[in-house]
Design an enzyme around this catalytic site. Sequence first.
Site, PDB file in Angstrom:
ATOM      1  N   HIS A 110       1.037  -1.462  -0.173  1.00 25.99           N
ATOM      2  CA  HIS A 110       0.081   0.111  -0.575  1.00 25.99           C
ATOM      3  C   HIS A 110       1.479   1.192   0.108  1.00 25.99           C
ATOM      4  CE1 HIS A 110      -3.326   1.868  -0.133  1.00 25.99           C
ATOM      5  NE2 HIS A 110      -3.952   0.952   0.824  1.00 25.99           N
ATOM      6  N   ASP A 133      -2.259   1.751  -4.913  1.00 21.18           N
ATOM      7  CA  ASP A 133      -3.814   2.139  -4.333  1.00 21.18           C
ATOM      8  C   ASP A 133      -4.494   1.108  -4.489  1.00 21.18           C
ATOM      9  OD1 ASP A 133      -3.829   5.107  -6.173  1.00 21.18           O
ATOM     10  OD2 ASP A 133      -4.922   2.825  -6.979  1.00 21.18           O
TER      11      ASP A 133
END
Lengths: 373, 476
Positions: free
Chosen positions: B446, B450
């Site tokens: 992350h 995304d």
Amino acid sequence: MVLQPSLKNCLGLSCILRTPKAGFRSTAGGALVIQSVSNDVYQNLAVEDWIHDHMDLEKRQVLFLWRNSPAVVIGRHQNPWQECNLRLLRQKNIKLARRRSGGGTVYHDLGNINLTFFTSRKKYERMENLKLVVKALKALRPQLDVHVTDRYDILLDRHYKISGTAAKLGRTSAYHHCTLLCNADKFVLSSVLKSPYKGLKSNATPSVPASVKNLFEEDPSLTSEMLLDAIVKEYVTQHQIDHHITLINPADETLLPGINNKTKELQTWEWVYGKTPKFSISTCLNMAYKGSVLDVKVNMDVKHGRIEVCNIDLPEQWLPPALYSKLVKSLTGSKFCPNETTALVTTLLRVCPQDDELHSRWNLLCENMIMLM
Amino acid sequence: VCIHRVRSCSSIRFIKSKYVCVFDKSALKFSHQQRLFRTSAVSCGQIVQFKLSDIGEGITEVTVKEWYIKEGDSVSQFDSICEVQSDKASVTITSRYDGIIRKLHYSIDDIAFVGKPLVDIEIDASKGVASEEDVVETPPMSHDEHTHQEIKGHKTLATPAVRRLAMENNIKLSEVVGTGKDNRILKEDILNYLAKQTGAILPPSPKAEIIPPLPKSETVPAAPKDKARKIPIPVSRPIVFSGKDKTEPVTGFQKAMVKTMSAALKIPHFGYCDEIDLTQLVQLREELKPVAEIRGVKLSFMPFFIKAASLGLLQYPILNASLDENCQNVTYKASHNIGVAMDTGQGLIVPNVKNVQVCSVFDIASELNRLQSLGSAGQLGTSDLTGGTFTLSNIGTIGGTYAKPVILPPEVAIGALGKIQVLPRFNGKGEVYKAQIMNVSWSADHRIIDGATMARFSNLWKSYLENPASMLLDLK
């Protein structure tokens, strides 16, 4: 003759003798001849262990006949790296086994017969057994020039070794086993029994290389079956029992309780490789890198098959020092085994800077190190 | 007497081996070993020199190859002491005495002489133990001891079920008295034997025999409380589990996994899952399987999954990237080296197929075959195991639907594929049909990936697989 199904309920090999079979007098004599239906070296070695541990050999001696699919068998106190070409074995899928008896390294395939003479400890007598084999061979083919040496080898034509011997003695029982080359693949034999590993220093029992010959080469009419039959004939005559071979399935846990555990133990890394007496390697890697050749001295101590000490003499800063020390730390305590080392070194690469130059140096060094195993 | 021994003898192990004062399960091993002793007039702590006995065949010297005991260990009669070798014969030397090893006269590789002392053993005194007849039983083998222990060579009759019971409880059948026909060992005999062994904390008794403990109340069936019952209910004696914990160092494959996963911890993972309808792909594979077989290649679903992933990575190259140590730079890798998690006999290993972006599905299948056979033989090389940029894990071959895979650094994404299930689904016309459904679980880093990117990549990958013909349009 195959074991009757009813015998499967009867446990212990002794029952085979006690139960009379149709058309066959029960043997009162002091011996039994058994043959393995399996060609798996580990299963067959496990049968030897089982008989050694569980059978009462005071009253009854046993002759065990067995053959294996391609395998290299090293002696109890030997060093596999010193004795054979492990790389070639892995490539060709040839099994490696360590037996419990002493002696040197042999190559087995279906062209080789193994004979094990089980006796009580007191009746342990190798020369007698080998003389029996020679007598059997001469009875089959009187013109064969075979004799037993004082090293317990059987030589053909005074020169070629056709049989090697090893023995195991316990508290109450003992066994003497020997090979007999009928029609083995001599080409594979000589290539696998040549070790490519340099710089090994060890007190392990070394093998004594010998020129070998197959009995088949001397007399093409001979087959393994004929030789087995001749030997059994001589054995039953000497022990005054009926000529009867009982077939044994080494996977039969009912007949041989605990046999599967024995088989498994013989296959463990700890037994095959881990039982190698402590040894050291002192060698030089010649690594070709970017047009020049690097000479890298490597020193390792291996105990119980694991790397105890590891020193790699790299040019300064060839690898980042942190990475080098991680490598040495990783190798120390791990198995002297290419598979495991590969897993470890490739993992280390994941957690270091992703630099192509670094990666290629690392891979070069590691591949060379793995070649030593 | 027991307490007196504690004060007078320094070695605690000496005590444990002598009496059944067991405080933990590991001492159960010792409780079997010390049985009945030879009667001999020795006082406590006499050192006896155990000489190397005659080997036979006129041999006078042997080489010591391995010690099974060390100084301070306690031994029983018939325990293996060492392994010696003489001229191709390997001999197991067993102890003649019960006692403690006080001195080894040789080191490994020394020459030992027949008739000369091999070890010094401090003999146990026979005080405090009833001197029974001169019978000594052999100790049972525990699974991690050397199998050189000699076992008294008498055959025991017992059914397979009884033998299994004995083996599970680490009992030597030769030690059990059989009460059945022909001295056959029955289940009751095993249970009786076990009951005798489960001496808990017991005071030393003048007799050597051990009193069986009372069974705990919860193991006794509740029925006896019913006094109205006339039929006596047999009380089963508790089966004792004599297994013990085993601690060993983390090495090899496990060590590799520890290193990888510890590094993976630093990556903030997020997950994304979806369902793929593989009905068309299943059919396609059925058609292509024989074609591949003719060419000598086994075709599974993985080559399709891998190729589809590569096509997806062409559109979303950030999933094929690598983040540097300081999270300062992202490197977009040109090659799609897609790793395939493999379960070998020794553990997890992840070889990768190189340059999938220029491989056909058949090329990938062929390479997978090669990696799989090397993997199962334990012969994968370093180049096969390094350089991966993206990984797929087909856990579905073993089972499961959804998973939460762990990213393998220095990669930034990984997909776990569940098993293919036949489930009812609705088609475009609103009709129910038999669909081949597989679930995929993605994990991504992350820090640079995304959710939207992951979702779009997954949709693209899904669309290629749900409609394999569409792959043809974008194949390079």
